[in-house]
Design a protein around this motif. Structure first.
Motif, PDB file in Angstrom:
ATOM      1  N   PRO A 303      32.216 -46.386  13.727  1.00 55.37           N
ATOM      2  CA  PRO A 303      31.163 -46.458  12.584  1.00 55.37           C
ATOM      3  C   PRO A 303      29.757 -46.617  13.154  1.00 55.37           C
ATOM      4  N   ALA A 304      29.955 -47.671  14.370  1.00 53.53           N
ATOM      5  CA  ALA A 304      28.701 -47.865  15.046  1.00 53.53           C
ATOM      6  C   ALA A 304      28.283 -47.233  16.405  1.00 53.53           C
ATOM      7  N   ARG A 305      29.114 -46.275  16.978  1.00 53.72           N
ATOM      8  CA  ARG A 305      28.960 -45.963  18.091  1.00 53.72           C
ATOM      9  C   ARG A 305      29.228 -44.240  17.840  1.00 53.72           C
ATOM     10  N   GLY A 306      28.272 -43.360  18.928  1.00 50.32           N
ATOM     11  CA  GLY A 306      28.312 -41.993  18.659  1.00 50.32           C
ATOM     12  C   GLY A 306      29.333 -41.465  19.817  1.00 50.32           C
ATOM     13  N   LEU A 307      29.503 -40.050  19.853  1.00 44.34           N
ATOM     14  CA  LEU A 307      30.250 -39.476  20.671  1.00 44.34           C
ATOM     15  C   LEU A 307      30.001 -39.662  22.008  1.00 44.34           C
ATOM     16  N   GLY A 308      30.735 -40.546  22.997  1.00 44.21           N
ATOM     17  CA  GLY A 308      30.660 -40.650  24.353  1.00 44.21           C
ATOM     18  C   GLY A 308      29.834 -41.934  24.445  1.00 44.21           C
ATOM     19  N   ALA A 309      29.447 -42.813  23.632  1.00 40.69           N
ATOM     20  CA  ALA A 309      28.919 -44.002  23.622  1.00 40.69           C
ATOM     21  C   ALA A 309      29.995 -44.970  24.409  1.00 40.69           C
ATOM     22  N   SER A 310      29.537 -46.005  25.362  1.00 40.80           N
ATOM     23  CA  SER A 310      30.490 -46.710  26.257  1.00 40.80           C
ATOM     24  C   SER A 310      29.802 -48.187  25.783  1.00 40.80           C
ATOM     25  N   ARG A 363      27.734 -42.251  37.489  1.00 38.88           N
ATOM     26  CA  ARG A 363      28.501 -41.012  38.078  1.00 38.88           C
ATOM     27  C   ARG A 363      29.925 -41.241  37.363  1.00 38.88           C
ATOM     28  N   LEU A 364      30.453 -42.575  37.398  1.00 41.66           N
ATOM     29  CA  LEU A 364      31.838 -42.364  36.771  1.00 41.66           C
ATOM     30  C   LEU A 364      31.745 -42.230  35.307  1.00 41.66           C
ATOM     31  N   GLY A 365      30.634 -42.788  34.705  1.00 47.62           N
ATOM     32  CA  GLY A 365      30.418 -42.621  33.145  1.00 47.62           C
ATOM     33  C   GLY A 365      30.253 -41.034  32.963  1.00 47.62           C
ATOM     34  N   ASP A 366      29.447 -40.360  33.595  1.00 53.37           N
ATOM     35  CA  ASP A 366      29.094 -39.075  33.291  1.00 53.37           C
ATOM     36  C   ASP A 366      30.415 -38.163  33.386  1.00 53.37           C
ATOM     37  N   VAL A 367      31.357 -38.431  34.511  1.00 53.23           N
ATOM     38  CA  VAL A 367      32.654 -37.578  34.523  1.00 53.23           C
ATOM     39  C   VAL A 367      33.655 -37.885  33.219  1.00 53.23           C
ATOM     40  N   ARG A 369      32.619 -38.874  30.362  1.00 55.13           N
ATOM     41  CA  ARG A 369      32.008 -38.424  29.021  1.00 55.13           C
ATOM     42  C   ARG A 369      32.401 -36.782  28.925  1.00 55.13           C
ATOM     43  N   ALA A 370      32.358 -36.277  30.127  1.00 54.22           N
ATOM     44  CA  ALA A 370      32.474 -34.883  29.868  1.00 54.22           C
ATOM     45  C   ALA A 370      33.882 -34.474  30.261  1.00 54.22           C
ATOM     46  N   SER A 371      34.931 -35.407  30.038  1.00 50.15           N
ATOM     47  CA  SER A 371      36.424 -35.202  30.067  1.00 50.15           C
ATOM     48  C   SER A 371      36.964 -35.851  28.773  1.00 50.15           C
ATOM     49  N   LEU A 372      36.423 -36.313  27.740  1.00 47.67           N
ATOM     50  CA  LEU A 372      36.737 -37.030  26.636  1.00 47.67           C
ATOM     51  C   LEU A 372      37.772 -36.277  25.825  1.00 47.67           C
ATOM     52  N   SER A 373      37.859 -34.892  25.903  1.00 43.04           N
ATOM     53  CA  SER A 373      38.741 -34.119  25.016  1.00 43.04           C
ATOM     54  C   SER A 373      40.262 -33.959  25.800  1.00 43.04           C
ATOM     55  N   LEU A 374      40.287 -34.421  27.169  1.00 39.10           N
ATOM     56  CA  LEU A 374      41.232 -34.194  28.146  1.00 39.10           C
ATOM     57  C   LEU A 374      42.358 -35.497  28.006  1.00 39.10           C
ATOM     58  N   SER A 375      43.364 -35.301  28.533  1.00 39.49           N
ATOM     59  CA  SER A 375      44.335 -36.593  28.399  1.00 39.49           C
ATOM     60  C   SER A 375      43.857 -37.598  29.405  1.00 39.49           C
ATOM     61  N   VAL A 383      37.986 -37.785  37.487  1.00 36.84           N
ATOM     62  CA  VAL A 383      37.223 -38.763  38.327  1.00 36.84           C
ATOM     63  C   VAL A 383      37.397 -38.777  39.912  1.00 36.84           C
ATOM     64  N   VAL A 384      38.788 -38.753  40.185  1.00 37.56           N
ATOM     65  CA  VAL A 384      39.244 -38.854  41.642  1.00 37.56           C
ATOM     66  C   VAL A 384      38.792 -37.507  42.166  1.00 37.56           C
ATOM     67  N   GLU A 385      38.837 -36.428  41.629  1.00 33.86           N
ATOM     68  CA  GLU A 385      38.258 -35.141  42.339  1.00 33.86           C
ATOM     69  C   GLU A 385      36.648 -35.487  42.556  1.00 33.86           C
ATOM     70  N   ARG A 386      36.118 -36.012  41.738  1.00 37.47           N
ATOM     71  CA  ARG A 386      34.447 -36.195  41.706  1.00 37.47           C
ATOM     72  C   ARG A 386      34.347 -37.132  42.842  1.00 37.47           C
ATOM     73  N   LEU A 387      34.979 -38.172  42.767  1.00 35.04           N
ATOM     74  CA  LEU A 387      34.944 -39.149  43.776  1.00 35.04           C
ATOM     75  C   LEU A 387      35.241 -38.613  45.236  1.00 35.04           C
ATOM     76  N   GLN A 388      36.429 -37.709  45.501  1.00 33.67           N
ATOM     77  CA  GLN A 388      36.598 -37.125  46.640  1.00 33.67           C
ATOM     78  C   GLN A 388      35.319 -36.219  47.081  1.00 33.67           C
ATOM     79  N   THR A 389      34.764 -35.409  46.234  1.00 35.27           N
ATOM     80  CA  THR A 389      33.751 -34.485  46.561  1.00 35.27           C
ATOM     81  C   THR A 389      32.630 -35.297  47.091  1.00 35.27           C
ATOM     82  N   PHE A 390      32.174 -36.530  46.487  1.00 35.44           N
ATOM     83  CA  PHE A 390      31.161 -37.189  46.416  1.00 35.44           C
ATOM     84  C   PHE A 390      31.161 -37.807  47.826  1.00 35.44           C
ATOM     85  N   VAL A 391      32.322 -38.299  48.475  1.00 31.82           N
ATOM     86  CA  VAL A 391      32.384 -38.962  49.664  1.00 31.82           C
ATOM     87  C   VAL A 391      32.882 -38.109  50.855  1.00 31.82           C
TER      88      VAL A 391
END
Length: 409
Positions: A303-310, A363-367, A369-375, A383-391
């Motif tokens: 009730p107090a938060r929107g989609l993707g709010a953390s 960056r962790l939050g962005d990944v 939020r873009a994946s909330l519909s997944l398991s 997250v791990v794939e994005r982390l691997q690409t980053f480092v």
């Protein structure tokens, strides 16, 4: 940092008739060296008496040849054989003894020749010169043998330490959960990677009753074997404390802190996020003892938060083990269908790119939020794939632990 290593082996081309000799020669050389090395090691293990008799036999044979053959023919090089043999197998004293024995043979031979009568000092100089050269060779061989023995001992100790670390790594892997728990309306995913063979990160799923489960994510100070031992101790303290089964998380963390203070030195501590997830009442009761604040992402039904709010789950107190007088507070957080909880250690957000830039909570939050519909497992994988690409190929400087929980319908 690599998560998957794929090894490909190129197909070996057939060996034609014209190449067999070349391949055979290339292949037999290591076999010959190995056979020679094995024979050398077997002789090195023989009794010292046998080695001494072998040395004396070599010396007597060469001295006999020296007296029999033409005196103008120098056999100095042959005398190096028993000298090197004795210095290596019998020690430096035997090496110097063979040097002196050789000088006696040379003196007897020179004193009987015509040059002794024409130039009386020449034989003494020849013997002295040869003796100095051979004594120097004995000293070099002895120093080389000592260095090789030290290297061998070091390599043996290193292999022993690597074996112990390998065993410790296997034990640690068995201590940490290898499968996600099966709880109604909850979906879990996790990833763990130590920076070394063993690490100090800790994660756990503790079934309390059919409708409640304990969730723990922690990080012991330091790295390596000492931290892994403390991590195992922390896990034992968490699982053996019966207070947690009564849902009293504040009392549980307080008692855990007191036990950890008694167990460890004053400069060792552990950060810990501990939560009890109540499936029936759709609530989360947690204490954060100095751990990186987990992020709770709302799917929009709150009730107090929107989609993707953390929300940052940061209420609690200092790390356990810092002070026996530490006090802690807890917080109850309602859960809704589709909410995602992401708990992690500092190895995730502090991972560095090639430009020395941290991955960061943003960056962790962005990944996520873009994946909330997944398991939960897929979110963790993203997250791990994005982390691997980053480092890219940078080796992780700290242990990496990531736990994802999603509330299902």
């Amino acid at each position: 940092m690599k998560l998957n290593i794929v090894t490909t082996t190129a197909e070996r081309p057939p060996i034609g008739t014209g190449e067999i000799g070349h391949e055979a020669q290339a292949g037999c050389q290591p076999e010959e060296r190995r056979a020679l090395l094995n024979a050398f090691r077997r002789w090195q293990r023989r009794p010292r008496v046998a080695q001494a008799l072998g040395c004396l036999g070599l010396f007597v044979f060469i001295a006999y040849l020296d007296f029999v053959l033409d005196h103008d023919l120098s056999l100095f090089d042959l005398y190096l054989i028993p000298t090197l043999y004795s210095a290596w197998f019998l020690g430096i004293r035997w090496g110097y003894f063979v040097c002196l024995a050789s000088s006696v043979v040379w003196a007897i031979e020179d004193w009987g020749g015509a040059s002794f009568y024409r130039h009386p000092l020449t034989p003494y100089w020849n013997v002295t010169e040869k003796l100095i050269v051979m004594a120097g060779i004995v000293a070099i061989v002895n120093a080389l043998k000592g260095a090789l023995e030290k290297k061998h001992k070091f390599e043996a100790a290193r292999r022993g330490a690597e074996k112990e670390l390998e065993i410790a790594s296997e034990v640690q892997v068995r201590l940490l959960p290898s499968e996600v728990p099966d709880y109604p309306r909850l979906d879990f995913g996790f990833f763990y990677q130590p920076a070394r063979e063993v690490g100090g990160d800790y994660y756990d799923f503790i079934p309390l009753n059919p409708s409640q489960i304990g969730l723990a994510v922690g990080d012991v100070s330091g790295k390596g074997l000492s931290s892994s031992i403390l991590m195992a101790s922390l896990q034992g303290l968490v699982r053996m404390n019966l207070t947690v089964r009564q849902g009293e998380v504040v009392r549980f963390v307080t008692e855990l802190n007191d036990s950890f203070c008694k167990l460890t030195a004053s400069d060792r501590y552990a950060t810990l996020f501990f939560a009890v997830v109540d499936v029936a009442n759709q609530a989360l009761h947690y204490v954060n003892a100095g751990q990186n604040s987990p992020l709770l992402f709302r799917n929009g039904t709150s009730p107090a938060r929107g989609l993707g709010a953390s929300e940052r789950l940061e209420r609690g107190g200092p790390p356990v083990g810092v002070s026996a007088k530490s006090q802690y507070r807890s917080e109850h957080v309602p859960l809704h269908e589709g909410d995602v909880l992401v708990a992690y250690t500092d190895g995730v957000v502090e991972a560095l790119s090639s430009q020395e830039e941290e991955f960061g909570e943003g960056r962790l939050g962005d990944v996520v939020r873009a994946s909330l519909s997944l398991s939960a497992a897929e979110i963790c994988k993203r997250v791990v794939e994005r982390l691997q690409t980053f480092v890219v190929e940078s080796r992780p400087l700290d242990d990496i632990t990531l736990v994802v929980m999603k509330v299902k319908s």
